[in-house]
Scaffold this active site. Sequence first.
Site, PDB file in Angstrom:
ATOM      1  N   LYS A  89     -35.431 -14.999  -1.898  1.00  0.00           N
ATOM      2  CA  LYS A  89     -36.180 -13.749  -1.787  1.00  0.00           C
ATOM      3  C   LYS A  89     -36.961 -13.532  -3.085  1.00  0.00           C
ATOM      4  CE  LYS A  89     -35.146  -8.902  -0.587  1.00  0.00           C
ATOM      5  NZ  LYS A  89     -34.027  -7.993  -0.218  1.00  0.00           N
ATOM      6  N   SER A 163     -34.404  -5.752   3.911  1.00  0.00           N
ATOM      7  CA  SER A 163     -35.695  -6.076   3.353  1.00  0.00           C
ATOM      8  C   SER A 163     -35.923  -7.587   3.192  1.00  0.00           C
ATOM      9  CB  SER A 163     -35.831  -5.412   1.967  1.00  0.00           C
ATOM     10  OG  SER A 163     -34.823  -5.869   1.072  1.00  0.00           O
ATOM     11  N   SER A 187     -29.754  -5.258   3.507  1.00  0.00           N
ATOM     12  CA  SER A 187     -30.943  -6.099   3.501  1.00  0.00           C
ATOM     13  C   SER A 187     -30.689  -7.591   3.661  1.00  0.00           C
ATOM     14  CB  SER A 187     -31.751  -5.853   2.228  1.00  0.00           C
ATOM     15  OG  SER A 187     -32.363  -4.588   2.273  1.00  0.00           O
TER      16      SER A 187
END
Length: 455
Positions: A89, A163, A187
């Site tokens: 990420k 996310s 997330s």
Amino acid sequence: MSQTLGLDTVDLSKATLSSLLDGMHQNKWSSGQLLELCLNNIRQRDDPANQVYTARFDRTAKAEAAAIDALQQGGVPIGDLAGLPIALKVLLDVAGEVTHSGSKWWVQRAQSDALVVSRLRRAGAVITGHTNMTEFAYSGLGLNPHYGTPDNPLAPGRICGGSSSGAAAAVAQGMAVAAIGSDTGGSVRIPAAFCGLVGFKPSQQRIPREGVFRLSQSLDSIGPIARSVDCCDRLDAVMAGERWQKRVPVDLRGRSFVVPANYMLDELSPGVAEAFARSLGKLRECGARIVEAPVPVLDTLPELLQGGGLTAVESYHVHRHWLQQHGEDYDPQIRRRMERGAGFSAADYLDLQQVRAERKAQAEEWLGAYDGLLAPTVAIEPPLLAELEDDADYARLNLLVLRNTTVANLLDLCAITLPNYQHGDLPTGLMLVGRNGSDRSVLGIAQAMEKALTP
């Protein structure tokens, strides 16, 4: 069998880390060939308008894969993840690369790897690139107006969840064999559930966060998204600085689990409710003891979320000067939620932390009587992108998507999501929540559950 033929038989969207490592150890394929398969999948499947990867590290990844192959051929001992292409990420620092956390204006060229990235490299992981995310990680839906919103590989037209949207999309489409994300309110687990994967949120203190751009200092955790519990177990051990060891199978007979009769079962969609009931039945058939009971501490959690709670005030602390200078460059949905933190005083913040400490103690007490809590990971299936165009719908669905997963963050627990849907259904997840520090036990139980739920 040639190396090429061996790899031609592998579907990376289904392959586990164990099977891929076995293939390399048996010389069926090399790390370089495995990486090239991931790169081909990226070239064929990544949409430039709705990016899964916001940056690819092809040059360094190929060098890492070549080094692993040379070590393997020379008989040199290599790490637990040697040769496996792993995505990150884009809030984890990678030396020499830009960390932008999903923003179009905030950029920082990292001088060194985040600590977890260093540990992954030492274990032999091949770092493929940075994946898309909600701007500054502040949403469970995964939308990003700057880099686009990845489409759900299992349910086109629907979100991947956030996310860590790009991390889950990359694994689900074989663009990487696993990915590392962050989890402040779900997330890691939300996109894993929405993309048919396993996602693990460890106890916060287990995985170091140095070199990871923060959203909420109190709530952020770092965890893996992968194909199986065993995959997440291997990644978790490396990131925690431990040596991975093969597990002794756990017997579910006599294990005791609580299903909360309040809060986490509210507003379930019919499909989620049906999948959850079906899985509880399978676990009971394996001898698990499952009781449905009120969990009083859950009804007190909304007070921790008033005004945006810890996430709003702590993110506003980080961004308050940038919001004044670059406010127009933020995603408006993210900016509004951060700016709620401006209304907190120092006394309000300290009061909130004190109340949270009391709730954490209560959670430890009630969970102490069980091997874990079971609930649907998310109350609904992945929404259509079209359902999120209106601001009011975005806000409502974001809160509903985050509600169940946020429990583990607010109460400082560990949790894992397992795929929990039948062929032809929209993807949903089953979540197991355990006490703080019980990570190894939770992973072992989850592995037994995974076996019980697999058709």
